[in-house]
Design a protein around this motif. Sequence first.
Motif, PDB file in Angstrom:
ATOM      1  N   GLY A   1       0.773  -1.241   0.000  1.00 60.62           N
ATOM      2  CA  GLY A   1       0.000   0.000   0.000  1.00 60.62           C
ATOM      3  C   GLY A   1       0.797   1.279   0.000  1.00 60.62           C
ATOM      4  N   ALA A   2       2.134   1.190   0.103  1.00 62.51           N
ATOM      5  CA  ALA A   2       2.943   2.410   0.132  1.00 62.51           C
ATOM      6  C   ALA A   2       3.139   2.968  -1.270  1.00 62.51           C
ATOM      7  N   LYS A   3       3.334   4.293  -1.354  1.00 62.58           N
ATOM      8  CA  LYS A   3       3.701   4.904  -2.637  1.00 62.58           C
ATOM      9  C   LYS A   3       5.197   4.723  -2.884  1.00 62.58           C
ATOM     10  N   GLY A   4       5.933   4.510  -1.811  1.00 60.64           N
ATOM     11  CA  GLY A   4       7.375   4.317  -1.901  1.00 60.64           C
ATOM     12  C   GLY A   4       7.928   4.040  -0.514  1.00 60.64           C
ATOM     13  N   LEU A   5       9.236   3.993  -0.411  1.00 64.86           N
ATOM     14  CA  LEU A   5       9.881   3.732   0.875  1.00 64.86           C
ATOM     15  C   LEU A   5      11.178   4.531   0.922  1.00 64.86           C
ATOM     16  N   ALA A   6      11.312   5.399   1.914  1.00 60.93           N
ATOM     17  CA  ALA A   6      12.546   6.172   2.076  1.00 60.93           C
ATOM     18  C   ALA A   6      13.505   5.388   2.967  1.00 60.93           C
ATOM     19  N   TRP A   7      14.801   5.528   2.702  1.00 58.12           N
ATOM     20  CA  TRP A   7      15.765   4.785   3.515  1.00 58.12           C
ATOM     21  C   TRP A   7      17.022   5.602   3.773  1.00 58.12           C
TER      22      TRP A   7
END
Length: 602
Positions: free
Chosen positions: A355-361
């Motif tokens: 469900g995420a639009k993206g993932l920051a790391w």
Amino acid sequence: MAESMAGLHRTHRCTELSEANIGENVTVMGWVQRSRNKGSIIFTDLRDRSGILQIVFEEENCGNEYYEKAGKLHAEYVIAVEGEVRARSAVNDKIPTGHIEIVAKTLRILAEAETPPFPIEENSKTREDLRFKYRYLDLRRPDIQRNLMTRSKIANVARNFFAEEGFLEVETPTLIKSTPEGARDYLVPSRMHPGNFYALPQSPQLLKQLLMVAGYDRYFQIARCYRDEDLRADRQPEFTQVDMELSFVDVEDVIDVNERFLKKLFKEVKGIDIPTPIQRMTWKECMERFGSDKPDIRFGMELKNVSDVVKDSEFVVFKSALEAGGSVRGINVEGQGEMPRKKIDALVEFAKGNGAKGLAWLALKEDGTTKSSFAKFLTPEIEKALIEAMGAKAGDLLLFAADRNKIVFQVLGALRLEMARQLELTRKDDYRFLWVTEFPLLEWSDEEERFVAMHHPFTMPMEEDLDKIDTDPGAVRAKAYDITLNGNEIGGGSVRIHQGHIQEKMLEVLGFTKEKAQEQFGFLLDAFKYGVPPHAGLAYGLDRLVMLMVEADSIRDVIAFPKVKDASCLMMEAPSEVDVKQLDELGIAVKPQEETAEKDAE
């Protein structure tokens, strides 16, 4: 040719024999696991549900007739053997009967067998669809048999415990009225009442409440239930509940009896002492710390809310989430700061799949440098504050999600479990229980554009929140509780509404008119006019509980005849078409799929 059992009587199962039986004449029966002809002697492994026992055929002991017959034995032949127990010369410590064998005197082949489509062995690597097509063969596997024997033991412990606690076992019907508030019902057409349908029960919920109205005080049932829903590894269209209801009780009473039940169950079945009282956590705390209302507390990697830390960041992903009333949260995957970019990209795709639009790391390298997917938006001050807020150190990997809270919890909760799986942070035999309490009474459904009951419409609101039910229904907490184990909900329940006016108000909030409420639940509302005791209950998912206790990967491994992912039975080829005559008797016409598709298109 198969022979008769006339005159034979089995004296022992295979592993009921031991060195104490040496010198005794016995009769055993079962299936041939394998047979090895060494020329002057034949060794046959006999298998029954208890285990394996070696049979030795020597011509001098059993005579030519039986010796020749033994030479024809193949895997899965059903045989009966009479003989003498003796000590084995070559001991096999891998099996319980490894110190003894039976020297055969007679042999009867009770049934011949074709070569099975797959080996009957533990931990089968045969693909699931083939095993389930021949499930009666798959069920011969010793590991599956142990699972089902453990399931039987769990059911017996439950029955004995609740009987000793004063519960009455009462069977409730499986042809009931459809009450489609929740999952889809399985419908059963009525021949006697054309155009009308029964439903198979999703649970005995309303019926057990009526038993409390009827004064039965404490009810218990191992109940079959049905839900027409999409399947996962721990779901089936038909399943079994260990179901209970108690009168004149509150939350503490239900928790007390169930902690004692779990303590007894795990001691008798697993030999494990469960520490009580079991830890408790509110629903809100679970979501904030673990992103899940059934958290796995065997490991850390808890969520951290860093919204305040990044509120001045120019990173548009963080900024837009906060402006929309959402949050920015992260998890610290300790020791993974050197994770290859390819694996990080796979985690980004995993987050999107949840469900995420993206993932920051943000990766903290061992040499003290950092690398980040949003480095150009990070000031040194924000980066430092972010690392401190996450409790990170050199060598750690920080993963962040930014969106509405519901999405953030969903993404990071799933990501946390995925990282634990990849890093092998948990053991199946490490049992960590948790009571989750104070669930929201209601949750907003975007699809239906209304509040729906998080558990069911008969759950009691917390008394101190009753004044919010009209003004702020989403803030009302329920007197509901789930018992979780290693990230799985194994049971759930609540205190029920027993006052008519509160029940009417609850149905009103859920969008029921008085007429609709009477049509749907009139039998319950009418019963509430005649004196209802305060009551509460809980139900365990027996299949899931057994799965965890035997450390299986799927509930299909603890159900005798399970369905596969599309809710079909490969062995019986069900569901199937039925005779037109049967449909005519029921007044049912089946539309061709093409016609249905055309109508949908219109």
